[in-house]
Enzyme design. Structure first.
Site, mmCIF file in Angstrom:
data_model
loop_
_atom_site.group_PDB
_atom_site.id
_atom_site.type_symbol
_atom_site.label_atom_id
_atom_site.label_comp_id
_atom_site.label_asym_id
_atom_site.label_seq_id
_atom_site.Cartn_x
_atom_site.Cartn_y
_atom_site.Cartn_z
ATOM 1 N N MET A 1 29.865 45.077 41.510
ATOM 2 C CA MET A 1 29.144 46.214 40.691
ATOM 3 C C MET A 1 30.023 46.800 39.550
ATOM 4 S SD MET A 1 26.333 47.798 43.313
ATOM 5 C CE MET A 1 27.560 49.061 43.824
ATOM 6 N N ALA B 1 33.309 48.111 37.428
ATOM 7 C CA ALA B 1 34.375 49.275 37.960
ATOM 8 C C ALA B 1 35.567 48.555 38.824
ATOM 9 C CB ALA B 1 33.736 50.456 38.750
ATOM 10 N N LEU B 2 35.889 47.328 38.202
ATOM 11 C CA LEU B 2 37.006 46.546 39.098
ATOM 12 C C LEU B 2 38.434 47.306 39.166
ATOM 13 C CD1 LEU B 2 35.910 43.179 37.457
ATOM 14 C CD2 LEU B 2 34.825 44.296 39.475
ATOM 15 N N HIS C 1 39.339 44.132 43.723
ATOM 16 C CA HIS C 1 38.177 43.008 43.497
ATOM 17 C C HIS C 1 39.129 41.765 42.573
ATOM 18 C CE1 HIS C 1 35.403 46.486 42.765
ATOM 19 N NE2 HIS C 1 34.752 45.649 43.119
HETATM 20 O O1 PAF Z 1 29.786 44.857 47.296
HETATM 21 C C1 PAF Z 1 29.117 45.226 46.338
HETATM 22 O O2 PAF Z 1 29.917 45.340 45.219
HETATM 23 C C2 PAF Z 1 27.666 44.739 45.938
HETATM 24 O O3 PAF Z 1 27.073 45.274 47.223
HETATM 25 C C3 PAF Z 1 27.145 43.505 45.634
HETATM 26 C C4 PAF Z 1 27.475 42.552 46.973
HETATM 27 C C5 PAF Z 1 27.793 43.144 44.388
HETATM 28 C C6 PAF Z 1 25.922 43.549 45.477
HETATM 29 O O4 PAF Z 1 25.322 44.248 44.554
#
Ligand code: PAF
Length: 283
Positions: free
Chosen positions: A29, A31-32, A36
């Site tokens: 989603m 905001a890495l 991530h």
């Molecule tokens: O874990 C997340 O960031 C979210 O739940 C995902 C898997 C990208 C689904 O929106």
């Protein structure tokens, strides 16, 4: 690195990348954070090229949750993805992922009824719906999920199996800050005092793991030890629950042959944080 917004263009770009070999996929989603980026690098070790999706999925947020305020940092995220070796970023808008008149939800039963599923009604329907859309667009791939969201990882794995999706779902170990706090996009909401309190989560899990290592097998005792450390740190506990690692059902005993995970959710101020420890595993 290509940045694509249109779903069909993303599908096509994934097909092109697959001609070079196996495709890795990391859904996010945005905001890495460094956690991530470790997932992106890990996906790169499993595949010839990696695609990352960045989409704040509205259907997985409940009323009163942080959908509107969720940090959106696309430019910085793209730069970070490129640095981590991604070949492609998919960043659609809500209207591109949820077409006018859309009526489809994907639901996994049972596994979604405990832990976060019990406290965030509808959350996993939103997750499963968007992840199935993303995986169908990506096509054959190895998709990497963080194990901080242990339940999400298991639910998505079940969904992919049940829907015959041509994907391998891998879980990457939790990435922690130097002091032990699990990395999360929501950590940026924490004040300095809340950031200190948040360490109660890992302290609680450490206490339970130490007791487990010393031979304690009573779920109630392990949960109570963990909860005490979390409460002492000033966090508001939502759940501290020992479940089996596959069905995610609460355990009343802990037989040696059942892999288990101790999962916790608590609020530091207004920020909801989760963490977990797979018992028996060294961290
Ligand atoms: O874990 C997340 O960031 C979210 O739940 C995902 C898997 C990208 C689904 O929106």
């Amino acid at each position: 690195m290509q940045v694509i917004h249109d779903p069909e263009a993303f599908r096509h770009a994934c097909q092109q990348l697959r001609q070079r070999g196996r495709l890795g996929f990391v859904p996010t989603m945005g905001a890495l954070h460094a956690g991530h980026l470790q997932l992106v690098r890990f996906a790169g070790q499993q595949a010839s090229s990696v695609a990352v999706s960045i989409f704040v999925n509205p259907t997985q947020f409940g009323p009163g949750e942080d959908l509107a305020s969720y940090p959106r940092t696309l430019e910085a995220d793209c730069a970070a993805c490129e640095q981590a070796g991604a070949a492609l970023v998919f960043a659609p808008s809500p209207a591109q992922m949820y077409l006018p008149g859309e009526r489809t939800r994907v639901r996994v039963t049972a596994l979604t009824e405990t832990l976060c599923g019990a406290t965030r009604p509808g959350h996993f329907d939103g997750v499963c719906t968007v992840v199935s859309k993303l995986l169908l667009l990506t096509g054959e791939c190895v998709a990497v999920f963080g194990r901080k969201d242990f339940q999400q990882w298991k639910v998505v794995q079940r969904m992919a199996r049940d829907l015959f999706l041509p994907v391998e779902i891998l879980g990457h170990p939790i990435v922690r800050e130097a002091d032990g706090l699990a990395m999360s996009s929501r950590n940026r909401y924490l004040s300095a005092a809340e950031r200190t309190s948040a360490l109660g989560l890992v302290r609680g899990l450490n206490a339970a793991q130490a007791a487990y290592a010393a031979g304690e097998r009573e779920p109630g005792v392990l949960q109570a030890l963990c909860a005490a450390a979390i409460a002492d740190a000033g966090l508001r506990i939502q759940y501290v629950q020992l479940v089996d690692s596959e069905q995610l059902q609460p355990l009343s005993t802990l037989p040696g042959n059942v892999p288990a995970v101790l999962a916790v959710a608590a609020h530091a101020g207004a920020t909801r944080l989760i963490d977990n420890r797979e018992l028996g595993e060294a961290e």
